[in-house]
Scaffold this motif. Structure first.
Motif, mmCIF file in Angstrom:
data_model
loop_
_atom_site.group_PDB
_atom_site.id
_atom_site.type_symbol
_atom_site.label_atom_id
_atom_site.label_comp_id
_atom_site.label_asym_id
_atom_site.label_seq_id
_atom_site.Cartn_x
_atom_site.Cartn_y
_atom_site.Cartn_z
ATOM 1 N N GLU A 323 0.841 -1.197 0.000
ATOM 2 C CA GLU A 323 0.000 0.000 0.000
ATOM 3 C C GLU A 323 0.874 1.245 0.000
ATOM 4 O O GLU A 323 2.083 1.181 0.237
ATOM 5 N N ASN A 324 0.239 2.388 -0.257
ATOM 6 C CA ASN A 324 0.967 3.656 -0.262
ATOM 7 C C ASN A 324 0.143 4.720 0.443
ATOM 8 O O ASN A 324 -1.074 4.794 0.274
ATOM 9 N N ASN A 325 0.828 5.507 1.261
ATOM 10 C CA ASN A 325 0.201 6.619 1.959
ATOM 11 C C ASN A 325 0.982 7.888 1.636
ATOM 12 O O ASN A 325 2.217 7.876 1.625
ATOM 13 N N ASP A 326 0.287 8.979 1.361
ATOM 14 C CA ASP A 326 0.957 10.224 0.967
ATOM 15 C C ASP A 326 1.954 10.700 2.019
ATOM 16 O O ASP A 326 2.975 11.316 1.692
ATOM 17 N N GLY A 329 4.578 6.960 2.627
ATOM 18 C CA GLY A 329 5.111 6.196 1.502
ATOM 19 C C GLY A 329 4.615 4.758 1.458
ATOM 20 O O GLY A 329 3.516 4.446 1.926
ATOM 21 N N ASN A 330 5.458 3.862 0.904
ATOM 22 C CA ASN A 330 5.075 2.461 0.714
ATOM 23 C C ASN A 330 5.193 1.670 2.017
ATOM 24 O O ASN A 330 6.145 1.850 2.784
#
Length: 441
Positions: A323-326, A329-330
């Motif tokens: 997953e990625n979060n602003d 990151g990953n």
């Protein structure tokens, strides 16, 4: 644009007990129709233009309403073509059932005021006509759909007839077991040529069993399973005990009892079947990724609604999808246990980076290293970085195996999220992906 196809449209013909032909296993109320074998040949139904319409729709990225049986084409995969006759059959002998399971489809079809079929039993002569026409082309038959198949007075004869026409046809069926409390019927089913029988019995005593299998008797259902196992003394037939998991029958005591009972039956394969329905009955204790899940995961199977939501099943390393979060990151969410491999850096350290992202002040994480066990406390909702010095004797292989365990939580329970997963800790993606260990410690 994603392109889809349906194995059931391409290979299967589903014949309901009133002769209506539908597709797959996701049409309990007989809302789709491609024809009726009482009035048409198998060939004419199989050539119905509606099949092409459904196929065109899927191939252009549109899926069928209220159906999850479709699959996605892989990149560069050639379009799948249909055979001139169905290769596989789903036969529904009857819509009637002798119990009333806690399942919306079963409950409606058991309601005498609601009629989803024009007839309650598939006509034996019509069935034989179908087998005569396409049986030699059929490699597999599923002798079940909705209803208890063995309430049909000619169920055994139907199986035997298909085997007579095509001895190589693989035939599987499912039952609640109660009809086979009659030992004579148990003997006949083993002699019919059937290849596999699945008994769905969800509990080890009347109290837990009847919460799902309404109006059923555990003693009769289990006796049916036992009778059939006893008759299967040459082990020619695969007999599966399918134990549906709910939050009332998933205690350690009852799971151990089920395993013990299955072992005593000898010719029986026990599987714990994880499903998402009924919604308020889901087993969180044995949910994929939870600690107790790993005690029985080698004999856990999943309904197709779960398999279509593969993000709720962790991989072999105990991780969910990337997953990625602003902000951070990953990352990967772990389940209760994750097995990872880290490369030793130039300072002879491995760097483990974790984040809890859960509405609690702190979270304890257990780390198992080849040389010791330790604990980390994760605080805040940002990355916590831990640099661990690798002892000299472990530096030669350049890679260190790390096992991370922690308590789990369920977003669905805590904040009514649509996320069905069992979550542990967030792990930064700085470990080795797709690494195949050989002799790593």
């Amino acid at each position: 644009m994603s392109k889809y196809y349906c194995n059931f449209l391409n290979n299967f013909m589903t014949i309901l007990c009133d002769g209506n032909v539908t597709c797959g296993l996701d049409d309990p109320y007989s809302l789709r129709s491609f024809g009726n074998v009482k009035m048409q040949s198998v060939q004419s139904i199989w050539n119905n233009v509606r099949y092409n319409v459904f196929d065109y729709m899927l191939n252009n990225g549109k899926v069928c309403h209220d159906c999850s049986l479709y699959s996605c084409y892989e990149p560069n995969q050639n379009k799948i073509e249909r055979d001139i006759l169905p290769k596989k059959l789903i036969i529904e002998p009857t819509i009637l059932c002798n119990i009333n399971c806690l399942n919306s489809c079963c409950q409606i079809n058991n309601d005498k005021s609601f009629r989803s079929r024009q007839e309650n039993f598939l006509d034996y002569d019509i069935y034989c006509k179908v087998i005569d026409e396409c049986g030699k082309n059929v490699s597999f038959m599923l002798f079940m759909n909705y209803g208890e198949s063995f309430l049909h007075p000619k169920a055994i004869e139907m199986i035997s007839y298909a085997k007579k026409i095509n001895p190589d046809m693989q035939i599987e069926t499912s039952t609640n077991g109660i009809p086979f409390s009659n030992n004579n019927l148990a003997k006949k089913i083993i002699q019919s040529g059937i290849n596999k029988i699945t008994f769905t019995i969800s509990g080890t005593n009347q109290k837990s069993y009847e919460k799902y299998h309404k109006n059923g008797k555990f003693q009769l259902a289990f006796q049916g399973l036992a009778n059939t196992c006893l008759e299967n003394n040459n082990k020619n037939v695969i007999i599966e005990w399918r134990y549906l998991l709910f939050n009332w029958n998933d205690s350690e005591k009852e799971i151990k009892k089920a395993i013990k009972l299955a072992d005593e039956l000898k010719n029986c394969q026990l599987t714990f079947h994880y499903s998402l329905e009924p919604f308020n009955a889901r087993s969180y204790k044995l949910a994929p990724g939870n600690t107790d899940y790993y005690k029985v995961n080698n004999i856990v199977s999943f309904s197709h609604d779960v398999l279509k939501t593969l993000t709720i099943i962790p991989n072999n390393n105990g991780l969910y999808h990337l997953e990625n979060n602003d902000n951070i990151g990953n990352f990967y969410w772990s389940s209760s246990k994750a097995e990872l491999y880290y490369e030793i850096d130039k300072f002879n350290n491995i760097q483990i980076i974790l984040c809890k992202n859960q509405d609690i002040n702190k979270k304890i994480v257990n780390i198992v290293l080849p040389w010791r066990k330790t604990q980390f406390t994760i605080s805040g909702n940002n990355w916590n970085t831990f640099n661990i010095k690798v002892p000299k004797i472990y530096r030669k292989k350049k890679i260190i195996k790390v096992i991370i365990t922690t308590s789990v939580w369920f977003p669905q329970l805590e904040n009514s999220s649509d996320d069905l997963r069992c979550l542990g800790i967030m792990i930064k993606d700085n470990f080795l992906k797709d690494f195949v260990p050989s002799d790593i410690s």
